[in-house]
Scaffold this motif. Structure first.
Motif, PDB file in Angstrom:
ATOM      1  N   GLN A  44      61.756  -8.809 -15.981  1.00 44.53           N
ATOM      2  CA  GLN A  44      60.580  -8.247 -16.640  1.00 44.53           C
ATOM      3  C   GLN A  44      60.685  -8.393 -18.146  1.00 44.53           C
ATOM      4  N   PRO A  45      59.565  -8.304 -18.870  1.00 41.09           N
ATOM      5  CA  PRO A  45      59.616  -8.370 -20.333  1.00 41.09           C
ATOM      6  C   PRO A  45      60.384  -7.176 -20.911  1.00 41.09           C
ATOM      7  N   SER A  46      60.876  -7.343 -22.109  1.00 41.82           N
ATOM      8  CA  SER A  46      61.576  -6.247 -22.772  1.00 41.82           C
ATOM      9  C   SER A  46      60.648  -5.054 -22.949  1.00 41.82           C
ATOM     10  N   PRO A  47      61.129  -3.852 -22.687  1.00 41.30           N
ATOM     11  CA  PRO A  47      60.281  -2.668 -22.861  1.00 41.30           C
ATOM     12  C   PRO A  47      60.105  -2.254 -24.316  1.00 41.30           C
ATOM     13  N   TYR A  48      60.779  -2.941 -25.239  1.00 44.93           N
ATOM     14  CA  TYR A  48      60.720  -2.578 -26.656  1.00 44.93           C
ATOM     15  C   TYR A  48      60.369  -3.787 -27.515  1.00 44.93           C
ATOM     16  N   SER A  49      59.541  -3.557 -28.521  1.00 42.02           N
ATOM     17  CA  SER A  49      59.286  -4.580 -29.531  1.00 42.02           C
ATOM     18  C   SER A  49      60.418  -4.534 -30.559  1.00 42.02           C
ATOM     19  N   GLU A  50      60.522  -5.562 -31.387  1.00 37.08           N
ATOM     20  CA  GLU A  50      61.547  -5.571 -32.435  1.00 37.08           C
ATOM     21  C   GLU A  50      61.330  -4.436 -33.420  1.00 37.08           C
ATOM     22  N   ASP A  51      60.073  -4.130 -33.731  1.00 34.60           N
ATOM     23  CA  ASP A  51      59.795  -3.023 -34.652  1.00 34.60           C
ATOM     24  C   ASP A  51      60.248  -1.691 -34.065  1.00 34.60           C
ATOM     25  N   ARG A  99      67.800   0.232 -20.666  1.00 32.22           N
ATOM     26  CA  ARG A  99      66.444  -0.206 -20.314  1.00 32.22           C
ATOM     27  C   ARG A  99      66.266  -1.704 -20.543  1.00 32.22           C
ATOM     28  N   LEU A 100      66.866  -2.212 -21.609  1.00 29.28           N
ATOM     29  CA  LEU A 100      66.814  -3.650 -21.863  1.00 29.28           C
ATOM     30  C   LEU A 100      67.492  -4.417 -20.733  1.00 29.28           C
ATOM     31  N   LEU A 101      68.642  -3.922 -20.280  1.00 25.48           N
ATOM     32  CA  LEU A 101      69.390  -4.588 -19.214  1.00 25.48           C
ATOM     33  C   LEU A 101      68.637  -4.539 -17.889  1.00 25.48           C
ATOM     34  N   LYS A 102      68.045  -3.402 -17.582  1.00 31.76           N
ATOM     35  CA  LYS A 102      67.329  -3.283 -16.315  1.00 31.76           C
ATOM     36  C   LYS A 102      66.117  -4.204 -16.284  1.00 31.76           C
ATOM     37  N   ALA A 103      65.422  -4.308 -17.406  1.00 33.29           N
ATOM     38  CA  ALA A 103      64.287  -5.233 -17.478  1.00 33.29           C
ATOM     39  C   ALA A 103      64.763  -6.671 -17.327  1.00 33.29           C
ATOM     40  N   MET A 104      65.891  -7.001 -17.960  1.00 33.57           N
ATOM     41  CA  MET A 104      66.455  -8.342 -17.863  1.00 33.57           C
ATOM     42  C   MET A 104      66.804  -8.682 -16.419  1.00 33.57           C
ATOM     43  N   VAL A 105      67.497  -7.766 -15.736  1.00 33.25           N
ATOM     44  CA  VAL A 105      67.910  -8.009 -14.352  1.00 33.25           C
ATOM     45  C   VAL A 105      66.702  -8.162 -13.436  1.00 33.25           C
ATOM     46  N   LYS A 141      70.526 -14.243 -23.278  1.00 35.86           N
ATOM     47  CA  LYS A 141      69.182 -14.183 -22.695  1.00 35.86           C
ATOM     48  C   LYS A 141      68.090 -14.106 -23.763  1.00 35.86           C
ATOM     49  N   LYS A 142      68.516 -14.163 -25.032  1.00 35.21           N
ATOM     50  CA  LYS A 142      67.581 -14.142 -26.161  1.00 35.21           C
ATOM     51  C   LYS A 142      66.706 -12.880 -26.160  1.00 35.21           C
ATOM     52  N   ILE A 143      67.365 -11.744 -25.930  1.00 38.43           N
ATOM     53  CA  ILE A 143      66.682 -10.453 -25.905  1.00 38.43           C
ATOM     54  C   ILE A 143      67.072  -9.659 -27.149  1.00 38.43           C
ATOM     55  N   ALA A 144      66.100  -9.232 -27.926  1.00 40.66           N
ATOM     56  CA  ALA A 144      66.379  -8.399 -29.093  1.00 40.66           C
ATOM     57  C   ALA A 144      67.005  -7.083 -28.634  1.00 40.66           C
TER      58      ALA A 144
END
Length: 479
Positions: free
Chosen positions: A386-393, A377-383, A271-274
């Motif tokens: 929604q956008p990722s709740p975290y930036s790469e930084d 949290r990343l998975l829940k946003a993906m499902v 899903k190309k999610i960091a």
């Protein structure tokens, strides 16, 4: 006989927690948030699938209350097998940026000192509202995967997978020791399992699947490691040390969690999610491992090779099972510790050398590890789309802190293990013990006693050879 405690080990654990950079007390704001959540728990996700009818079960330590995962498996009409891993929806209670979350982000992990647990989350949550306790309806994120029928194209054996929210109910809260003894043919069927033929069949199917997953990982070079851990049983009479060994139940859960973490890592990548990955780098001290093998009559390749190393370990386990835990520990130390790193979409994965997997994250213990809560949290946003709740930084900073705190956690646990052993053996001066030599260096000869399991260094005393378990506690010496 249990030994008597000459001083307060719980107080010593609390001081050690502080000395290693952890905070043992929850701030007032986090305590208030917890009280509010107990009065007004969050509503169930309306999109969650109702899977309470399935025969879910959990397997954990006898005394565990912070249950993060439950399992279920079945056989599909085409003969393939399916596994469902339910992971407690901790994020529903611990919102990003809340006081509880800020504390958890700082601590990163629940600390197990042997005499007291210092929880990452308030116990009203981790052992109550978010714990997958038997007979309780709970919100979960389910990681479901179907295994290839026969031939595995990859180390994971996974043909398809999906991740989704669900409502579940744990039907049987089981323990490693009793289930493991039964599965291994060394004990009676546990009482909870004995009354249900369906549950017996369910656990046997899970065990069969786990063995297949494990064998495939070994085939691809995952390391067959077996270490011995001492667990302290503390009561009013003092401390008793008991050795903890792997069994089919502990391996079942380990194999399922490795598979689930692999599914999560690959899903986030697709899903190309960091995300945050858990890696063990290719060992820099491979030459030391080669020397270790040469000393035992085996020549390993000059370049790091997990398959060759595992073949060597399996051979040694057959030839010398008594010393195998010590060889395993030596290899683990030379491999170096794992670490958390930022995984950017499309970037080459460094993988996990010891598990022989390229895709691996931590996602299955959000009650006890902060990295797992972040992944959830990343998975829940993906499902939810929604956008990722975290930036790469943000992810990079969290990964760095989790790695630093993991290092401090290891030091704390080793220190407490030595203290507990010193106290447990304080009244056994003069006793004789069978032991295995585990190493020799300029500092001295190191041994492990058989029963109880205690590591120490031999020194020459007035009455002969002494075993020193912890130099600061001179009482703990054995003739």
């Amino acid at each position: 006989m249990p030994s008597h405690q000459p001083f307060d080990l719980v107080a010593a654990a609390r001081e050690s927690v502080k000395e290693h950079g952890f905070e043992p007390d929850f701030p007032a704001e986090a305590q208030q948030e917890t009280a509010d959540l107990e009065k007004n728990p969050p509503q169930m996700n309306s999109a969650a699938e109702d899977l309470r009818h399935l025969l879910w079960s959990s397997i954990d330590n006898d005394t565990s209350r912070d249950l993060d995962q439950i399992e279920y498996a079945d056989t599909l009409p085409d003969g393939r097998t399916r596994v469902l891993i339910g992971i407690a929806d901790v994020d529903a209670y611990v919102r990003k940026g809340s006081a509880i979350d800020r504390y958890a982000a700082s601590e990163t992990v629940t600390l197990y000192t042997g005499v007291k647990n210092f929880s990452m989350l308030p116990e009203a949550l981790s052992t109550g509202l978010t714990s997958l306790l038997e007979g309780q309806d709970r919100a979960c994120m389910v990681t479901e995967f179907v295994l290839d029928a026969k031939v595995c194209a990859t180390e994971s054996c996974v043909a398809s997978s999906r991740i989704y929210p669900a409502l579940v109910r744990n039907k049987a809260q089981l323990a490693y020791n009793s289930v493991g003894a039964w599965l291994d043919g060394k004990g009676e069927v546990p009482a909870t399992v004995a009354v249900s033929a369906e549950l017996q069949a369910q656990l046997k199917l899970q065990n069969e699947i786990a063995q297949r997953l494990r064998l495939e990982r070994y085939r691809h070079g995952a390391l067959n490691i077996e270490t011995i851990e001492s667990e302290a049983q503390v009561d009013d009479d003092g401390i008793t040390l008991q050795s903890s060994h792997k069994n089919s139940a502990t391996e079942l859960i380990e194999d399922f969690m490795i598979a689930a973490n692999g599914v999560v890592a690959r899903t986030l990548e697709e899903k190309k999610i960091a995300s945050i990955r858990r890696i063990v780098r290719t060992p820099k001290r491979w030459d030391r491992i080669v020397e270790l093998a040469v000393g035992l009559g085996t020549k390993l390749p000059e370049a790091p090779d997990s398959k060759a190393l595992n073949d060597f370990l399996c051979e040694r386990k057959e030839v010398d099972p008594d010393h195998f835990p010590d060889l395993s520990l030596a290899v683990v130390k030379l491999l170096g510790p794992g670490e958390y790193v930022l995984e950017r979409p499309g970037a080459p994965s460094e993988g996990h050398f010891g598990l022989a997997v390229e895709d691996y994250t931590h996602s299955t213990a959000p009650n006890r590890r902060y990295a797992d809560l972040v992944t959830q949290r990343l998975l829940k946003a993906m499902v939810a789309g929604q956008p990722s709740p975290y930036s790469e930084d943000e992810l990079a900073a969290i990964a760095a802190n989790c790695t630093a705190k993991a290092t401090a956690e290891r030091k704390l646990e080793r220190e407490m293990q030595k203290r507990i052993a010193a106290v447990a053996l304080a009244d056994r001066v003069g006793d004789k013990f069978r032991a295995i030599v585990t190493g020799v260096s300029d500092k001295g000869t190191f041994v492990r006693t058989i029963a109880p399991h205690v590591d120490g260094m031999l020194v020459q005393g007035k009455r002969g050879v002494l075993l020193v378990t912890l130099l600061e506690y001179g009482q703990a010496k054995l003739d």
